[in-house]
Motif scaffolding. Sequence first.
Motif, PDB file in Angstrom:
ATOM      1  N   ASP A   1       0.010  -5.105   3.880  1.00 38.86           N
ATOM      2  CA  ASP A   1      -1.078  -5.844   3.234  1.00 38.86           C
ATOM      3  C   ASP A   1      -2.446  -5.264   3.560  1.00 38.86           C
ATOM      4  O   ASP A   1      -3.388  -5.450   2.793  1.00 38.86           O
ATOM      5  N   ALA A   2      -2.552  -4.540   4.661  1.00 31.53           N
ATOM      6  CA  ALA A   2      -3.827  -3.915   5.022  1.00 31.53           C
ATOM      7  C   ALA A   2      -4.162  -2.740   4.101  1.00 31.53           C
ATOM      8  O   ALA A   2      -5.308  -2.313   4.043  1.00 31.53           O
ATOM      9  N   TYR A   3      -3.179  -2.237   3.381  1.00 31.01           N
ATOM     10  CA  TYR A   3      -3.366  -1.036   2.566  1.00 31.01           C
ATOM     11  C   TYR A   3      -3.322  -1.284   1.062  1.00 31.01           C
ATOM     12  O   TYR A   3      -3.972  -0.582   0.302  1.00 31.01           O
ATOM     13  N   PHE A   4      -2.534  -2.236   0.627  1.00 26.90           N
ATOM     14  CA  PHE A   4      -2.253  -2.359  -0.795  1.00 26.90           C
ATOM     15  C   PHE A   4      -3.486  -2.671  -1.636  1.00 26.90           C
ATOM     16  O   PHE A   4      -3.696  -2.062  -2.672  1.00 26.90           O
ATOM     17  N   GLU A   5      -4.310  -3.616  -1.217  1.00 31.37           N
ATOM     18  CA  GLU A   5      -5.473  -3.967  -2.034  1.00 31.37           C
ATOM     19  C   GLU A   5      -6.444  -2.801  -2.174  1.00 31.37           C
ATOM     20  O   GLU A   5      -6.821  -2.450  -3.294  1.00 31.37           O
ATOM     21  N   PRO A   6      -6.857  -2.132  -1.077  1.00 29.42           N
ATOM     22  CA  PRO A   6      -7.772  -0.998  -1.263  1.00 29.42           C
ATOM     23  C   PRO A   6      -7.137   0.169  -2.021  1.00 29.42           C
ATOM     24  O   PRO A   6      -7.812   0.853  -2.794  1.00 29.42           O
ATOM     25  N   LEU A   7      -5.847   0.380  -1.844  1.00 26.07           N
ATOM     26  CA  LEU A   7      -5.170   1.468  -2.547  1.00 26.07           C
ATOM     27  C   LEU A   7      -5.110   1.189  -4.046  1.00 26.07           C
ATOM     28  O   LEU A   7      -5.446   2.055  -4.862  1.00 26.07           O
ATOM     29  N   ILE A   8      -4.731  -0.010  -4.416  1.00 25.98           N
ATOM     30  CA  ILE A   8      -4.669  -0.362  -5.832  1.00 25.98           C
ATOM     31  C   ILE A   8      -6.069  -0.345  -6.446  1.00 25.98           C
ATOM     32  O   ILE A   8      -6.255   0.133  -7.574  1.00 25.98           O
ATOM     33  N   SER A   9      -7.062  -0.827  -5.723  1.00 27.67           N
ATOM     34  CA  SER A   9      -8.442  -0.785  -6.224  1.00 27.67           C
ATOM     35  C   SER A   9      -8.872   0.651  -6.493  1.00 27.67           C
ATOM     36  O   SER A   9      -9.489   0.939  -7.532  1.00 27.67           O
ATOM     37  N   TYR A  10      -8.561   1.550  -5.571  1.00 32.79           N
ATOM     38  CA  TYR A  10      -8.908   2.960  -5.759  1.00 32.79           C
ATOM     39  C   TYR A  10      -8.230   3.517  -7.002  1.00 32.79           C
ATOM     40  O   TYR A  10      -8.868   4.188  -7.826  1.00 32.79           O
ATOM     41  N   MET A  11      -6.940   3.239  -7.148  1.00 33.30           N
ATOM     42  CA  MET A  11      -6.214   3.774  -8.302  1.00 33.30           C
ATOM     43  C   MET A  11      -6.749   3.193  -9.610  1.00 33.30           C
ATOM     44  O   MET A  11      -6.869   3.910 -10.603  1.00 33.30           O
ATOM     45  N   GLN A  12      -7.102   1.913  -9.613  1.00 37.76           N
ATOM     46  CA  GLN A  12      -7.651   1.315 -10.820  1.00 37.76           C
ATOM     47  C   GLN A  12      -9.023   1.912 -11.144  1.00 37.76           C
ATOM     48  O   GLN A  12      -9.321   2.178 -12.313  1.00 37.76           O
ATOM     49  N   ASN A  13      -9.841   2.130 -10.129  1.00 43.33           N
ATOM     50  CA  ASN A  13     -11.160   2.729 -10.359  1.00 43.33           C
ATOM     51  C   ASN A  13     -11.043   4.146 -10.919  1.00 43.33           C
ATOM     52  O   ASN A  13     -11.893   4.584 -11.696  1.00 43.33           O
TER      53      ASN A  13
ATOM     54  N   GLN B   1       4.610  -0.089 -10.008  1.00 41.09           N
ATOM     55  CA  GLN B   1       5.231  -0.453 -11.276  1.00 41.09           C
ATOM     56  C   GLN B   1       4.506  -1.612 -11.937  1.00 41.09           C
ATOM     57  O   GLN B   1       4.304  -1.613 -13.154  1.00 41.09           O
ATOM     58  N   ILE B   2       4.072  -2.588 -11.141  1.00 41.64           N
ATOM     59  CA  ILE B   2       3.328  -3.726 -11.678  1.00 41.64           C
ATOM     60  C   ILE B   2       2.031  -3.255 -12.319  1.00 41.64           C
ATOM     61  O   ILE B   2       1.600  -3.778 -13.343  1.00 41.64           O
ATOM     62  N   CYS B   3       1.403  -2.233 -11.704  1.00 39.16           N
ATOM     63  CA  CYS B   3       0.115  -1.711 -12.189  1.00 39.16           C
ATOM     64  C   CYS B   3       0.283  -0.600 -13.211  1.00 39.16           C
ATOM     65  O   CYS B   3      -0.693   0.054 -13.582  1.00 39.16           O
ATOM     66  N   ASN B   4       1.516  -0.348 -13.641  1.00 36.59           N
ATOM     67  CA  ASN B   4       1.819   0.696 -14.620  1.00 36.59           C
ATOM     68  C   ASN B   4       1.429   2.091 -14.107  1.00 36.59           C
ATOM     69  O   ASN B   4       0.856   2.900 -14.844  1.00 36.59           O
ATOM     70  N   VAL B   5       1.710   2.333 -12.832  1.00 39.53           N
ATOM     71  CA  VAL B   5       1.460   3.625 -12.209  1.00 39.53           C
ATOM     72  C   VAL B   5       2.814   4.178 -11.759  1.00 39.53           C
ATOM     73  O   VAL B   5       3.590   3.486 -11.104  1.00 39.53           O
ATOM     74  N   LYS B   6       3.088   5.405 -12.136  1.00 42.85           N
ATOM     75  CA  LYS B   6       4.338   6.064 -11.744  1.00 42.85           C
ATOM     76  C   LYS B   6       4.160   6.643 -10.353  1.00 42.85           C
ATOM     77  O   LYS B   6       3.214   7.396 -10.108  1.00 42.85           O
ATOM     78  N   MET B   7       5.075   6.326  -9.442  1.00 52.13           N
ATOM     79  CA  MET B   7       5.005   6.860  -8.080  1.00 52.13           C
ATOM     80  C   MET B   7       6.009   7.996  -7.937  1.00 52.13           C
ATOM     81  O   MET B   7       7.190   7.841  -8.248  1.00 52.13           O
TER      82      MET B   7
ATOM     83  N   MET C   1     -12.102   6.626   2.001  1.00 53.83           N
ATOM     84  CA  MET C   1     -10.825   6.841   2.678  1.00 53.83           C
ATOM     85  C   MET C   1     -10.346   5.530   3.284  1.00 53.83           C
ATOM     86  O   MET C   1     -11.125   4.761   3.834  1.00 53.83           O
ATOM     87  N   ILE C   2      -9.078   5.300   3.173  1.00 58.90           N
ATOM     88  CA  ILE C   2      -8.440   4.123   3.750  1.00 58.90           C
ATOM     89  C   ILE C   2      -7.814   4.550   5.077  1.00 58.90           C
ATOM     90  O   ILE C   2      -7.183   5.609   5.160  1.00 58.90           O
ATOM     91  N   ARG C   3      -7.985   3.723   6.096  1.00 61.66           N
ATOM     92  CA  ARG C   3      -7.453   4.056   7.419  1.00 61.66           C
ATOM     93  C   ARG C   3      -5.967   4.433   7.318  1.00 61.66           C
ATOM     94  O   ARG C   3      -5.151   3.691   6.817  1.00 61.66           O
ATOM     95  N   GLY C   4      -5.646   5.628   7.773  1.00 56.82           N
ATOM     96  CA  GLY C   4      -4.261   6.065   7.803  1.00 56.82           C
ATOM     97  C   GLY C   4      -3.794   6.835   6.584  1.00 56.82           C
ATOM     98  O   GLY C   4      -2.652   7.286   6.542  1.00 56.82           O
ATOM     99  N   MET C   5      -4.658   6.972   5.594  1.00 51.99           N
ATOM    100  CA  MET C   5      -4.251   7.734   4.416  1.00 51.99           C
ATOM    101  C   MET C   5      -5.460   8.399   3.780  1.00 51.99           C
ATOM    102  O   MET C   5      -6.574   7.901   3.851  1.00 51.99           O
ATOM    103  N   HIS C   6      -5.200   9.527   3.179  1.00 44.66           N
ATOM    104  CA  HIS C   6      -6.247  10.256   2.466  1.00 44.66           C
ATOM    105  C   HIS C   6      -5.870  10.253   0.991  1.00 44.66           C
ATOM    106  O   HIS C   6      -4.759  10.640   0.625  1.00 44.66           O
ATOM    107  N   LEU C   7      -6.794   9.798   0.153  1.00 42.68           N
ATOM    108  CA  LEU C   7      -6.566   9.731  -1.288  1.00 42.68           C
ATOM    109  C   LEU C   7      -7.464  10.727  -1.994  1.00 42.68           C
ATOM    110  O   LEU C   7      -8.649  10.821  -1.694  1.00 42.68           O
ATOM    111  N   THR C   8      -6.882  11.466  -2.933  1.00 38.80           N
ATOM    112  CA  THR C   8      -7.630  12.446  -3.709  1.00 38.80           C
ATOM    113  C   THR C   8      -7.257  12.306  -5.176  1.00 38.80           C
ATOM    114  O   THR C   8      -6.073  12.345  -5.522  1.00 38.80           O
TER     115      THR C   8
END
Length: 81
Positions: free
Chosen positions: A29-41, A73-79, A1-8
Amino acid sequence: MIRGMHLTFIGNGSVLLEPGNSLDPSDPDAYFEPLISYMQNQRATKLIYDLKDKPFIDLTYYEWMVRLNSLCQICNVKMIV
Protein backbone atom coordinates in the motif's frame (compact mmCIF):
# COMPACT_ATOMS: atom_id res chain seq x y z
CA MET A 1 11.14 8.77 -7.43
CA ILE A 2 9.28 6.46 -5.10
CA ARG A 3 11.24 4.99 -2.20
CA GLY A 4 12.62 1.64 -3.31
CA MET A 5 11.95 1.97 -7.01
CA HIS A 6 13.09 4.02 -9.95
CA LEU A 7 10.51 4.88 -12.60
CA THR A 8 11.40 6.06 -16.09
CA PHE A 9 9.01 6.98 -18.89
CA ILE A 10 10.64 5.45 -21.96
CA GLY A 11 8.13 6.52 -24.61
CA ASN A 12 5.26 4.95 -26.52
CA GLY A 13 3.24 4.70 -23.31
CA SER A 14 5.86 2.56 -21.56
CA VAL A 15 7.16 3.02 -18.03
CA LEU A 16 10.24 1.16 -16.80
CA LEU A 17 10.17 0.13 -13.13
CA GLU A 18 13.53 -0.78 -11.62
CA PRO A 19 13.14 -2.01 -8.04
CA GLY A 20 15.83 -1.05 -5.56
CA ASN A 21 17.14 -2.88 -2.52
CA SER A 22 14.96 -0.76 -0.24
CA LEU A 23 11.71 -1.90 -1.90
CA ASP A 24 9.56 -3.51 0.81
CA PRO A 25 7.09 -5.87 -0.88
CA SER A 26 5.46 -6.64 2.47
CA ASP A 27 3.98 -3.09 2.45
CA PRO A 28 2.38 -2.79 -1.01
CA ASP A 29 0.00 0.00 0.00
CA ALA A 30 2.97 2.33 0.44
CA TYR A 31 3.76 1.99 -3.27
CA PHE A 32 0.57 1.45 -5.23
CA GLU A 33 -0.99 4.92 -5.04
CA PRO A 34 2.15 6.87 -6.06
CA LEU A 35 2.99 4.29 -8.73
CA ILE A 36 -0.47 4.38 -10.28
CA SER A 37 -0.50 8.19 -10.10
CA TYR A 38 2.82 8.31 -11.95
CA MET A 39 1.59 5.93 -14.64
CA GLN A 40 -1.65 7.88 -15.07
CA ASN A 41 0.24 11.18 -15.33
CA GLN A 42 2.45 9.64 -18.03
CA ARG A 43 -0.59 8.06 -19.73
CA ALA A 44 1.17 4.71 -19.54
CA THR A 45 -0.23 1.66 -21.26
CA LYS A 46 2.66 -0.66 -20.38
CA LEU A 47 4.71 -1.23 -17.21
CA ILE A 48 8.02 -2.98 -17.77
CA TYR A 49 9.22 -4.47 -14.48
CA ASP A 50 12.99 -5.06 -14.62
CA LEU A 51 14.05 -7.97 -12.39
CA LYS A 52 17.60 -8.37 -13.67
CA ASP A 53 19.12 -7.37 -10.30
CA LYS A 54 16.72 -9.53 -8.28
CA PRO A 55 18.34 -12.98 -8.01
CA PHE A 56 15.61 -14.54 -5.84
CA ILE A 57 11.84 -14.08 -5.70
CA ASP A 58 10.26 -15.29 -2.45
CA LEU A 59 6.54 -15.74 -1.71
CA THR A 60 6.15 -12.19 -0.35
CA TYR A 61 7.75 -10.66 -3.43
CA TYR A 62 5.69 -12.90 -5.72
CA GLU A 63 2.46 -11.82 -3.97
CA TRP A 64 3.53 -8.18 -4.37
CA MET A 65 3.95 -8.72 -8.11
CA VAL A 66 0.58 -10.49 -8.42
CA ARG A 67 -1.15 -7.59 -6.64
CA LEU A 68 0.68 -5.07 -8.81
CA ASN A 69 -0.37 -6.94 -11.95
CA SER A 70 -4.01 -6.95 -10.78
CA LEU A 71 -3.83 -3.21 -10.18
CA CYS A 72 -2.30 -2.67 -13.62
CA GLN A 73 -5.14 -4.65 -15.21
CA ILE A 74 -7.71 -2.48 -13.44
CA CYS A 75 -5.96 0.62 -14.85
CA ASN A 76 -5.71 -0.91 -18.34
CA VAL A 77 -1.91 -1.10 -18.16
CA LYS A 78 -0.10 -4.19 -19.44
CA MET A 79 2.60 -5.41 -17.04
CA ILE A 80 5.65 -7.10 -18.52
CA VAL A 81 8.22 -8.76 -16.26
